[in-house]
Design a protein around this motif. Structure first.
Motif, short mmCIF file in Angstrom:
data_model
loop_
_atom_site.label_atom_id
_atom_site.label_comp_id
_atom_site.label_asym_id
_atom_site.label_seq_id
_atom_site.Cartn_x
_atom_site.Cartn_y
_atom_site.Cartn_z
N ASP A 49 0.83 -1.20 0.00
CA ASP A 49 0.00 0.00 0.00
C ASP A 49 0.86 1.26 0.00
O ASP A 49 0.61 2.21 -0.74
N HIS A 50 1.93 1.27 0.82
CA HIS A 50 2.83 2.41 0.85
C HIS A 50 3.55 2.58 -0.50
O HIS A 50 3.74 3.69 -0.98
N PHE A 51 3.93 1.43 -1.09
CA PHE A 51 4.58 1.50 -2.41
C PHE A 51 3.62 2.07 -3.44
O PHE A 51 3.98 2.93 -4.25
N HIS A 52 2.38 1.60 -3.41
CA HIS A 52 1.37 2.08 -4.36
C HIS A 52 1.17 3.59 -4.19
O HIS A 52 1.10 4.34 -5.17
N ASP A 53 1.09 4.06 -2.95
CA ASP A 53 0.93 5.49 -2.70
C ASP A 53 2.12 6.28 -3.25
O ASP A 53 1.95 7.31 -3.89
N ALA A 54 3.34 5.78 -2.99
CA ALA A 54 4.53 6.50 -3.41
C ALA A 54 4.70 6.47 -4.93
O ALA A 54 5.16 7.45 -5.53
N CYS A 55 4.31 5.39 -5.56
CA CYS A 55 4.52 5.22 -6.99
C CYS A 55 3.39 5.83 -7.82
O CYS A 55 3.62 6.58 -8.76
N ASP A 56 2.17 5.50 -7.50
CA ASP A 56 1.04 5.90 -8.34
C ASP A 56 0.50 7.29 -8.04
O ASP A 56 0.05 7.99 -8.94
N TRP A 57 0.48 7.69 -6.78
CA TRP A 57 -0.21 8.92 -6.42
C TRP A 57 0.70 10.14 -6.38
O TRP A 57 0.28 11.24 -6.74
N VAL A 58 1.92 9.98 -5.94
CA VAL A 58 2.76 11.16 -5.78
C VAL A 58 4.01 11.12 -6.65
O VAL A 58 4.81 12.05 -6.63
N TRP A 59 4.20 10.09 -7.42
CA TRP A 59 5.43 9.98 -8.23
C TRP A 59 5.36 10.93 -9.39
O TRP A 59 4.42 10.92 -10.19
N ASP A 60 6.38 11.77 -9.53
CA ASP A 60 6.42 12.73 -10.63
C ASP A 60 7.41 12.31 -11.72
O ASP A 60 7.79 13.09 -12.57
N GLY A 61 7.82 11.05 -11.70
CA GLY A 61 8.76 10.53 -12.70
C GLY A 61 10.20 10.53 -12.22
O GLY A 61 11.07 9.96 -12.86
#
Length: 125
Positions: A72-84
């Motif tokens: 879940d933390h990975f998903h949050d960091a990757c999908d929601w706040v990742w800017d590339g």
């Protein structure tokens, strides 16, 4: 942890469980123990004879629960706040997920080795 508190200096003991209820525990001779059946954050509360409240938080989890939280933390960091860009938050979330995944499968492998059907089930995993 609780050893020495029971009946010697405790007036009452309770545990707050994840759904918000606070359950009273019966005072016992040291060492005291109790069984929790809910996963999540708990808080042990002791009211001493002089009226002071002592609290100790603890978390009950499982390997699968740790993996789900890491995912879940990975998903949050990757999908929601990742800017590339590769950030420390994304790196920490990735390493946490990989560590939790490794722990989960190490535990699963150990349980399969203990089972009489372990070899048959291992092919299915």
């Amino acid at each position: 942890m609780i050893e020495g508190l029971a009946k010697v200096c405790a007036k009452s003991v309770a545990v707050a469980i994840p759904d918000g209820r606070v359950l009273a525990l019966e005072l016992q001779e040291a060492p005291s123990c109790f069984l929790v059946s809910d996963y999540g954050m708990h808080e042990l509360r002791v009211i001493t004879i002089d009226g002071k409240v002592v609290a100790c938080q603890f978390r009950v989890t499982s390997e699968l629960g740790d993996f789900a939280e890491a995912l879940d933390h990975f998903h949050d960091a990757c999908d929601w706040v990742w800017d590339g860009n590769w950030t420390e938050d994304l790196e920490a979330a990735t390493m946490s997920m990989l560590s939790a995944l490794d722990d989960y499968f190490v535990n699963l492998e150990a349980k399969l080795q203990q089972s009489p059907l372990g070899e048959a089930l291992r092919g299915e995993v």
